[in-house]
Design an enzyme around this catalytic site. Structure first.
Site, short mmCIF file in Angstrom:
data_model
loop_
_atom_site.label_atom_id
_atom_site.label_comp_id
_atom_site.label_asym_id
_atom_site.label_seq_id
_atom_site.Cartn_x
_atom_site.Cartn_y
_atom_site.Cartn_z
N TYR A 120 -16.98 -26.95 -78.50
CA TYR A 120 -18.29 -26.64 -77.93
C TYR A 120 -18.98 -25.55 -78.75
O TYR A 120 -18.58 -24.39 -78.73
CB TYR A 120 -18.18 -26.21 -76.47
CG TYR A 120 -17.53 -27.23 -75.54
CD1 TYR A 120 -17.50 -28.59 -75.87
CD2 TYR A 120 -16.95 -26.84 -74.34
CE1 TYR A 120 -16.92 -29.53 -75.02
CE2 TYR A 120 -16.36 -27.78 -73.49
CZ TYR A 120 -16.36 -29.11 -73.84
OH TYR A 120 -15.77 -30.03 -73.00
N HIS A 144 -8.01 -32.73 -76.33
CA HIS A 144 -9.36 -33.17 -75.93
C HIS A 144 -9.49 -34.70 -76.00
O HIS A 144 -10.10 -35.31 -75.13
CB HIS A 144 -10.38 -32.49 -76.85
CG HIS A 144 -11.72 -32.28 -76.25
ND1 HIS A 144 -12.55 -31.26 -76.62
CD2 HIS A 144 -12.40 -32.96 -75.30
CE1 HIS A 144 -13.68 -31.33 -75.93
NE2 HIS A 144 -13.61 -32.35 -75.12
N PRO A 185 -19.09 -34.08 -63.21
CA PRO A 185 -19.10 -34.61 -61.84
C PRO A 185 -20.51 -34.80 -61.30
O PRO A 185 -20.69 -35.50 -60.30
CB PRO A 185 -18.35 -33.52 -61.04
CG PRO A 185 -18.59 -32.26 -61.81
CD PRO A 185 -18.61 -32.69 -63.27
N LEU A 186 -21.50 -34.19 -61.97
CA LEU A 186 -22.90 -34.38 -61.56
C LEU A 186 -23.57 -35.44 -62.43
O LEU A 186 -24.81 -35.52 -62.48
CB LEU A 186 -23.67 -33.06 -61.66
CG LEU A 186 -23.21 -31.97 -60.68
CD1 LEU A 186 -23.80 -30.61 -61.06
CD2 LEU A 186 -23.62 -32.33 -59.26
N GLY A 187 -22.76 -36.25 -63.11
CA GLY A 187 -23.34 -37.28 -63.97
C GLY A 187 -24.22 -36.66 -65.04
O GLY A 187 -25.30 -37.15 -65.32
N ARG A 188 -23.73 -35.55 -65.64
CA ARG A 188 -24.46 -34.81 -66.67
C ARG A 188 -25.83 -34.37 -66.15
O ARG A 188 -26.81 -34.34 -66.88
CB ARG A 188 -24.57 -35.62 -67.96
CG ARG A 188 -23.17 -35.98 -68.51
CD ARG A 188 -23.22 -36.72 -69.81
NE ARG A 188 -21.88 -37.09 -70.26
CZ ARG A 188 -21.13 -36.37 -71.10
NH1 ARG A 188 -21.58 -35.23 -71.56
NH2 ARG A 188 -19.94 -36.78 -71.46
N GLY A 189 -25.86 -34.05 -64.86
CA GLY A 189 -27.08 -33.53 -64.25
C GLY A 189 -27.92 -34.59 -63.58
O GLY A 189 -28.73 -34.29 -62.71
N PHE A 190 -27.72 -35.86 -63.98
CA PHE A 190 -28.59 -36.93 -63.48
C PHE A 190 -28.52 -37.07 -61.95
O PHE A 190 -29.53 -37.28 -61.28
CB PHE A 190 -28.23 -38.27 -64.14
CG PHE A 190 -29.14 -39.37 -63.70
CD1 PHE A 190 -30.42 -39.47 -64.21
CD2 PHE A 190 -28.73 -40.30 -62.75
CE1 PHE A 190 -31.28 -40.47 -63.78
CE2 PHE A 190 -29.58 -41.30 -62.30
CZ PHE A 190 -30.86 -41.39 -62.83
N1 LIG Z 1 -13.13 -33.39 -71.60
C1 LIG Z 1 -14.28 -33.86 -72.03
O1 LIG Z 1 -14.35 -34.72 -72.90
C2 LIG Z 1 -15.55 -33.33 -71.44
C3 LIG Z 1 -16.78 -33.99 -71.65
C4 LIG Z 1 -17.94 -33.47 -71.06
C5 LIG Z 1 -17.86 -32.31 -70.31
N2 LIG Z 1 -16.65 -31.67 -70.14
C6 LIG Z 1 -16.53 -30.43 -69.34
O2 LIG Z 1 -17.04 -30.69 -68.03
C7 LIG Z 1 -18.06 -29.74 -67.71
C8 LIG Z 1 -19.10 -30.36 -66.80
O3 LIG Z 1 -19.65 -31.52 -67.37
P1 LIG Z 1 -21.17 -31.63 -67.86
O4 LIG Z 1 -21.72 -30.28 -68.08
O5 LIG Z 1 -21.16 -32.62 -68.96
O6 LIG Z 1 -21.92 -32.39 -66.68
P2 LIG Z 1 -22.28 -32.07 -65.16
O7 LIG Z 1 -21.47 -30.96 -64.65
O8 LIG Z 1 -22.20 -33.39 -64.49
O9 LIG Z 1 -23.82 -31.68 -65.27
C9 LIG Z 1 -24.29 -30.58 -66.01
C10 LIG Z 1 -25.80 -30.64 -66.04
O10 LIG Z 1 -26.28 -30.56 -64.70
C11 LIG Z 1 -27.16 -29.46 -64.57
N3 LIG Z 1 -26.89 -28.89 -63.23
C12 LIG Z 1 -25.75 -28.29 -62.81
N4 LIG Z 1 -25.86 -27.94 -61.52
C13 LIG Z 1 -27.09 -28.31 -61.12
C14 LIG Z 1 -27.79 -28.22 -59.89
N5 LIG Z 1 -27.21 -27.69 -58.82
N6 LIG Z 1 -29.06 -28.72 -59.84
C15 LIG Z 1 -29.64 -29.28 -60.92
N7 LIG Z 1 -29.03 -29.40 -62.12
C16 LIG Z 1 -27.76 -28.92 -62.21
C17 LIG Z 1 -26.84 -28.52 -65.69
O11 LIG Z 1 -27.98 -27.78 -66.01
P3 LIG Z 1 -28.04 -26.35 -66.73
O12 LIG Z 1 -26.96 -26.31 -67.76
O13 LIG Z 1 -29.40 -26.32 -67.29
O14 LIG Z 1 -27.81 -25.31 -65.71
C18 LIG Z 1 -26.45 -29.50 -66.79
O15 LIG Z 1 -27.59 -30.02 -67.42
C19 LIG Z 1 -18.58 -29.31 -69.08
O16 LIG Z 1 -19.24 -28.06 -69.01
C20 LIG Z 1 -17.32 -29.26 -69.91
O17 LIG Z 1 -16.64 -28.05 -69.68
C21 LIG Z 1 -15.52 -32.18 -70.69
#
Ligand SMILES: NC(=O)c1ccc[n+]([C@@H]2O[C@H](COP(=O)([O-])OP(=O)(O)OC[C@H]3O[C@@H](n4cnc5c(N)ncnc54)[C@H](OP(=O)(O)O)[C@@H]3O)[C@@H](O)[C@H]2O)c1
Length: 328
Positions: free
Chosen positions: A57, A124, A204-209
């Site tokens: 990252y 990873h 878990p938030l579908g990348r924010g979607f």
């Molecule tokens: N092992 C792997 O291959 C892998 C791959 C992907 C991710 N990950 C890990 O998993 C973590 C979480 O996944 P992710 O960040 O991809 O996706 P996520 O948690 O599904 O979603 C993150 C996105 O949602 C937004 N968000 C979070 N909370 C919100 C809320 N309450 N209301 C509106 N928007 C919200 C964030 O915005 P802001 O950032 O603008 O606040 C960001 O754009 C990552 O940080 C990483 O550590 C691991």
């Protein structure tokens, strides 16, 4: 905020929700270090103990940032990081899992994080060129040397998980799991339960979607990697808005947000499940933690699942190149 419950990943105790730190350095457009550090410290203040990063990252930036944020507070944190991507973001993917690389990657992560041990060290992505026994053997040596406490895998397939676990207990599998990504449920979740391996759903938030925040790809920064992810690209985002519309309705009826409903659904998968929603903002962090208190009945769960039938989700979760590296 009430006390955050504890859950176990194998033998490792963590807060029932972790904080995904990727977006603070990587993938989702420009980030502000001061804002990210404030969010990280706020998470610790609120009782989040489980921080998730990777050497990939921001090409080390994310680990350095966390090192700065937790300075003087190491004992409050269960630190999880990962190795395996030997390329930088934007370069062709190159996975390495050979023993020499594992040792070298761990030393570099320890330096950047400014700690003497990593609590949970994940591979990873599985290196298709290297037997998993070699990779996990080298990771197990790091445990014996006191540099690492527990081992994890990310996006590993069933056969790999079994072989890895036979070399050294695997505490956690971190793979994508959310209302719109349920591939894990048929084979991998039962296997992890059989072996006593905890589950860490990423995105878990579908990348924010699934929070309902995005209604057009134009809302994403030019540098945001979601622009090239199939579910956000080629008009699929617009098609997937039907899911969010239904989630919004169900959430409003319960007096919560769509994101909280999506997180609560993941949290209801079992006591061995610890999602790591990612955010750079204190406001979202608080909103996400409040989802821990959302109780869902069997009827709620059925209605939530009906909002996102897998066959109605438009687009695959990764592009073809990156799909080749999952379930390895
Ligand atoms: N092992 C792997 O291959 C892998 C791959 C992907 C991710 N990950 C890990 O998993 C973590 C979480 O996944 P992710 O960040 O991809 O996706 P996520 O948690 O599904 O979603 C993150 C996105 O949602 C937004 N968000 C979070 N909370 C919100 C809320 N309450 N209301 C509106 N928007 C919200 C964030 O915005 P802001 O950032 O603008 O606040 C960001 O754009 C990552 O940080 C990483 O550590 C691991």
């Amino acid at each position: 905020m009430t006390d955050i419950p504890t859950r176990h990943l194998g033998e490792l105790a963590v807060s029932a929700q972790g904080l995904g730190c990727m977006g603070m350095s990587h993938g989702y457009g420009a980030a502000d270090d001061a804002q990210s550090i404030a969010t990280l410290r706020h998470a610790l203040d609120l009782g989040v103990t489980f921080l998730d990063t990777s050497d990939f990252y921001g090409a080390g930036h994310n680990e350095q940032l966390i090192g700065r944020a937790i300075a003087g507070r190491r004992d409050e944190v269960v630190l999880a990081t990962k190795f395996g991507f030997a390329n930088r973001l934007g370069e062709p993917t190159r996975i390495r899992g050979d023993a020499a690389y594992v040792r070298q990657a761990c030393e570099a992560s320890l330096r950047r994080l400014r700690v003497d041990h990593i609590d949970l060290y994940y591979q990873h992505r599985v290196d298709p060129q290297v037997p998993i026994e070699e990779t996990v053997g080298a990771m197990a040596e790091l445990v014996r040397a006191g540099k690492v406490r527990h081992l994890g895998l990310s996006e590993a397939g069933a056969r790999t998980i079994r072989r890895a676990h036979a070399v050294h207990p695997i505490a956690a599998l971190q793979s994508e799991w959310s209302l719109w990504t349920r591939d894990l449920e048929a084979e991998i979740v039962p296997l992890c339960r059989e072996l006593g391996i905890g589950l860490v759903p990423f995105s878990p938030l579908g990348r924010g979607f699934l929070t309902g925040r995005y209604s057009s790809v134009e809302e994403l920064a030019e540098t945001d990697m979601r622009r090239s992810q199939p579910r956000f690209a080629d008009g699929n985002l617009e098609r997937n808005l039907a899911i969010v519309a239904k989630l919004n309705e169900l959430a409003a009826a319960k007096g919560v947000t769509a994101g909280q409903l999506a997180l609560a659904w993941v949290q209801h998968r079992g006591d061995d499940v610890v999602p790591i929603p990612g955010t750079r903002r204190q406001r979202y962090l608080e909103e996400n933690l409040a989802a821990l208190a959302v109780e869902l009945s069997a009827e709620d769960l059925t209605a939530i699942e009906a909002a996102a039938p897998p066959e109605q989700v438009a687009g695959t979760r990764y592009d073809a190149t990156n799909l080749a590296f999952v379930n390895g």
